[in-house]
Scaffold this motif. Structure first.
Motif, PDB file in Angstrom:
ATOM      1  N   ASP A   1       0.853  -1.208   0.000  1.00  0.00           N
ATOM      2  CA  ASP A   1       0.000   0.000   0.000  1.00  0.00           C
ATOM      3  C   ASP A   1       0.875   1.239   0.000  1.00  0.00           C
TER       4      ASP A   1
ATOM      5  N   GLU B   1       1.135   4.104  -2.919  1.00  0.00           N
ATOM      6  CA  GLU B   1       0.975   5.539  -2.677  1.00  0.00           C
ATOM      7  C   GLU B   1       2.119   6.309  -3.348  1.00  0.00           C
TER       8      GLU B   1
ATOM      9  N   CYS C   1      -2.553   6.986  15.159  1.00  0.00           N
ATOM     10  CA  CYS C   1      -2.396   8.439  15.061  1.00  0.00           C
ATOM     11  C   CYS C   1      -1.254   8.849  14.141  1.00  0.00           C
TER      12      CYS C   1
ATOM     13  N   ILE D   1      -0.674   9.848  10.909  1.00  0.00           N
ATOM     14  CA  ILE D   1      -1.493  10.230   9.750  1.00  0.00           C
ATOM     15  C   ILE D   1      -0.628  10.671   8.578  1.00  0.00           C
TER      16      ILE D   1
ATOM     17  N   ILE E   1      -1.700   3.641   8.862  1.00  0.00           N
ATOM     18  CA  ILE E   1      -2.932   3.226   9.540  1.00  0.00           C
ATOM     19  C   ILE E   1      -3.289   1.794   9.152  1.00  0.00           C
ATOM     20  N   ASN E   2      -3.139   1.497   7.860  1.00  0.00           N
ATOM     21  CA  ASN E   2      -3.387   0.125   7.396  1.00  0.00           C
ATOM     22  C   ASN E   2      -2.467  -0.867   8.075  1.00  0.00           C
TER      23      ASN E   2
ATOM     24  N   LYS F   1      -3.690  -1.549  11.443  1.00  0.00           N
ATOM     25  CA  LYS F   1      -4.911  -2.356  11.387  1.00  0.00           C
ATOM     26  C   LYS F   1      -4.581  -3.826  11.133  1.00  0.00           C
TER      27      LYS F   1
ATOM     28  N   ASP G   1      -9.409   4.346  14.688  1.00  0.00           N
ATOM     29  CA  ASP G   1      -8.802   5.402  13.886  1.00  0.00           C
ATOM     30  C   ASP G   1      -9.868   6.358  13.367  1.00  0.00           C
ATOM     31  N   GLU G   2      -9.459   7.565  13.079  1.00  0.00           N
ATOM     32  CA  GLU G   2     -10.366   8.528  12.471  1.00  0.00           C
ATOM     33  C   GLU G   2      -9.735   9.057  11.204  1.00  0.00           C
ATOM     34  N   GLY G   3      -9.111   8.160  10.458  1.00  0.00           N
ATOM     35  CA  GLY G   3      -8.458   8.562   9.218  1.00  0.00           C
ATOM     36  C   GLY G   3      -7.376   9.578   9.489  1.00  0.00           C
ATOM     37  N   THR G   4      -7.356  10.663   8.746  1.00  0.00           N
ATOM     38  CA  THR G   4      -6.283  11.641   8.914  1.00  0.00           C
ATOM     39  C   THR G   4      -6.732  12.849   9.730  1.00  0.00           C
TER      40      THR G   4
ATOM     41  N   THR H   1      -8.302  12.590  17.682  1.00  0.00           N
ATOM     42  CA  THR H   1      -8.497  11.141  17.535  1.00  0.00           C
ATOM     43  C   THR H   1      -8.201  10.417  18.837  1.00  0.00           C
TER      44      THR H   1
END
Lengths: 295, 443
Positions: A141, A145, B138, B140, B146-147, B150, B162-165, B171
């Motif tokens: 990933d 990117e 966190c 970002i 983040i992946n 996860k 997570d809250e994305g970026t 967050t």
């Protein structure tokens, strides 16, 4: 100018470390105490005791012979001795070339590949990235990117896939599309892990079987790494003969002094340095410039 | 691969001429200190820390009497080892638990130090201890960070929030509320890796800290870091007042001098270390082991202790006499096997020897089964045969092989090994005391 100023910013702290300290210890007599302090100064920039003492011996001899008195003259000698160590014979780049990027975990291999892709792209080369790191979670990933940012093609599969298969397909895709530059990412591995190093051997075999043009293998080294970098060079070199070093994260206050030890012991040249977080923050290495910004 | 040989070798060289003296002269100590200095520098201990340390050890070594059983070289090593261990904190430090859950652990460090992976390892370890951890993403900035968290979360079966970026401090604050609601008792926050000179990102970390008031702020440091370790640790500590350090990638062959540097300049304990690529590969930090590793001397001291504890004075004297008289028999050989076994497995013993991590020890190289086999062979011999192995004939060998369930080749190999050992002992006898013989050898 661009390169110079970037180097200057990146190495400013290093320059403070070496140049300023020399000014501090340069208080008249060039005696044994001075040279011992000088050795400390160099070692404190990760130059390794071996490389430092060689440099010190060299400048000591020259300083005596040339009856050096001033600080500036002395620094000139030091710069020369240090540049000499880093100046190695290198062959010209030709295309197509397949670059395999190897290194221990966390040195910034994937990021370096992203920046290399951008570099070759901006030199009008067509570039293909091969996501050979199928081990680290989300590594492909991350490379995807970078391929978007750099605007290059990428060959990738999911996690846990045999990296050999990815490399095989990548090579044949590059041959079919006549790409100039193929950048193969590999999983970061600690160099003393036999199993993972075996995997690298396999990748290396596939490359030599499937790719008949020029190949280069670059080892990525984190500029904050200490003397362990020497072991890294030794072990990787055994499996895939190294053609160059990419020094990353030079944008810290880190010194990257260990490249002197590497050049001296293994004669492997530094090819690129990563000097920032942006996509164009990767510069071809220039020994003279590098040294002039340290001392 | 050792660039300059082990510290033990070097010191023995420095002291080779003076083993019989009761005290060490200033010059001898000075020479010894230079060797130690080099060893520490080669191990990437920061040079300022080295300077301080050497001053301290010099003071301790001056005038101290040489202990009876140790050579001056070993004594200096002992002082150095003790001082190093003390400097790194004598015991291992545990995680602080908040009085009101959830306990918040905030991770920080340079890029590539191994924060995200370490988050997963910590979570798994806590889970095993019966806690209910949750991870918060966190970082970002790094693509796909983040992946990565996860995926790691999934592999250790721990929820990742997570809250994305979105802004990390927001967050993390929301994450804690969420954890509270869901009954998680520990929250581990993964943050973006950053250079310590990056002011903006440092401010972000400070904001996260302000928002969530963590019980632990753990600085993750790559064990391979060089002289830079001091700047990194100092800055993170100044900005965030960290509570501890995690050393990663200690499964490499780095000597890890950074551990000493960081501890010396921040005074904060090293709490854990990462020792492999699997999620289980996390260990508490042992200062004494690290001291030996930095000195590249293996765990020689424990080895000496072990040998002494398992070996009575009398046994030692008996053996020594036999060695001197060259009356060493297969019976004695058997006793040696037993001694060896008491000390633990041979691979364990070898692992304690200096430089052994560089030998690339093949695990199968030392066969414990072979030992048992040898034992059986000797036990199948008559008393006379054990006393005079040279006189064992072909028919006797056959009987011994049948009796011990082995083959004639096995018997031959053992007899050959034995005669080699005897040769070796003769050579030892030829040498003067001191040197190798100064350390009582268990075999």
């Amino acid at each position: 100018m661009g390169i110079f100023s970037k180097f200057f910013g990146a190495l400013k702290k290093t320059k403070d470390a070496i140049s300023k300290k020399i000014s501090q210890i340069f208080v008249g007599e060039l005696d044994d105490d001075f040279y011992e302090e000088l050795e400390y100064v160099l070692v404190s920039s990760d130059l390794s005791v071996e490389a430092s003492s060689e440099i010190v011996e060299e400048v000591k001899k020259l300083a005596k012979k040339n009856k050096v008195k001033t600080e500036e003259d002395f620094k000139k000698l030091l710069r020369q001795a240090m540049t000499d160590i880093l100046t190695l014979d290198e062959d010209e780049d030709t295309y197509p070339t397949l670059y395999t990027i190897v290194g221990v975990n966390g040195v910034g291999k994937t990021t370096a590949i992203g920046k290399m892709a951008h570099y070759y792209k901006s030199h009008k080369k067509s570039v293909l990235m091969v996501a050979g790191d199928t081990f680290r979670a989300a590594a492909s990933d991350q490379l995807t990117e970078w391929s978007k940012r750099a605007g290059t093609r990428i060959v990738k599969y999911g996690e846990g896939v045999d990296p050999g298969a990815v490399v095989y397909d990548g090579i044949h895709s590059a041959i079919a599309k006549h790409d100039d530059v193929v950048l193969v990412d590999t999983a970061g591995r600690l160099h003393n892990k036999v199993g993972l190093m075996e995997e690298l051997k396999k990748i290396s075999k596939i490359i030599s079987k499937e790719w008949s043009d020029r190949v280069q293998t670059y080892l990525v080294i984190d500029a904050t790494t200490g003397q362990n970098a020497l072991q890294q060079v030794e072990m990787f070199n055994e499996i895939m003969p190294l053609d160059g070093i990419i020094l990353t994260k030079l944008d810290g206050s880190s010194k990257g002094g260990v490249v002197f030890a590497i050049a001296k012991k293994y004669g492997i040249p530094i090819k690129f340095v990563g000097v920032g977080e942006g996509i164009d923050d990767l510069e071809p290495f220039n020994a003279k410039e590098f040294v002039e910004n340290i001392v | 691969m050792a660039l300059f040989g082990t510290l033990g070798e070097k010191l023995n060289h420095v002291f080779s001429k003076i083993t019989k003296k009761g005290t060490l002269t200033d010059l001898e100590i000075k020479n010894a200190m230079r060797e130690i200095k080099l060893v520490l520098l080669e191990a990437d201990v920061n040079y300022l820390v080295v300077k301080d340390f050497i001053a301290k050890v010099t003071e301790k070594s001056t005038g101290e009497r040489v202990m009876k059983s140790l050579t001056p070289g070993q004594q200096i090593i002992k002082i150095v080892n003790e001082e190093l261990t003390a400097l790194m904190g004598s015991t291992n430090a545990k995680l602080t638990v908040a009085s009101k859950p959830p306990t918040v652990i905030m991770m920080c460090g340079l890029q590539g130090a191994g924060k995200t992976t370490m988050c997963g390892k910590l979570a798994k370890m806590l889970k095993k201890q019966g806690k209910k951890p949750m991870l918060v993403a966190c970082d970002i900035y790094r693509p796909a960070a983040i992946n990565q968290l996860k995926t790691i979360g999934k592999s250790v079966d721990v929820e990742v929030y997570d809250e994305g970026t979105a802004k990390p401090e927001k967050t993390s604050l929301n994450a804690i509320k969420y954890a509270d609601k869901k009954g998680y008792d520990t929250v581990i926050i993964d943050t973006a890796g950053r250079l310590q000179i990056n002011e903006e990102l440092m401010t972000e970390l400070q904001n996260i800290k302000k928002a969530v008031n963590p019980s632990e702020i753990l600085l993750t440091v790559d064990a391979m870091i060089g002289q830079e370790s001091v700047n990194v640790a100092t800055t993170f500590n100044e900005k965030l007042d960290i509570t501890g350090v995690i050393l990663t990638k200690l499964d490499g062959d780095t000597r890890g001098g950074a551990a000493l540097s960081i501890r010396a300049v921040t005074g904060k304990p090293i709490k854990f270390c990462g020792v492999g690529e699997k999620m289980d590969d996390i260990e508490p930090f042992y200062p004494d082991r690290m001291a030996s590793r930095i000195l590249d001397m293996g765990d020689v001291l424990s080895l000496i202790e072990k040998a002494q504890a398992n070996y009575t004075e009398e046994e030692a004297r008996k053996l020594e006499k036999k060695m001197r008289e060259n009356s060493f028999t297969l019976d004695d050989y058997l006793v040696q096997f037993e001694q060896l076994k008491k000390m633990g497995s041979i691979s364990d013993i070898l692992a304690m020897l200096p430089g052994s991590n560089k030998l690339k020890l093949n695990e199968n190289a030392i066969d414990e089964k072979q030992l048992a086999k040898n034992k059986a062979i000797i036990q199948s011999m008559t008393k006379k045969e054990r006393q005079d192995p040279d006189g064992i004939k072909g028919s006797q060998k056959k009987r011994i092989a049948t009796g011990s369930g082995t083959t004639i080749q096995d018997v031959n190999i053992l007899l050959k090994q034995f005669s080699q050992s005897r040769e070796l002992m003769k050579q030892f006898n030829g040498k003067k005391k001191g040197g190798l013989a100064g350390m009582r050898l268990p075999f």
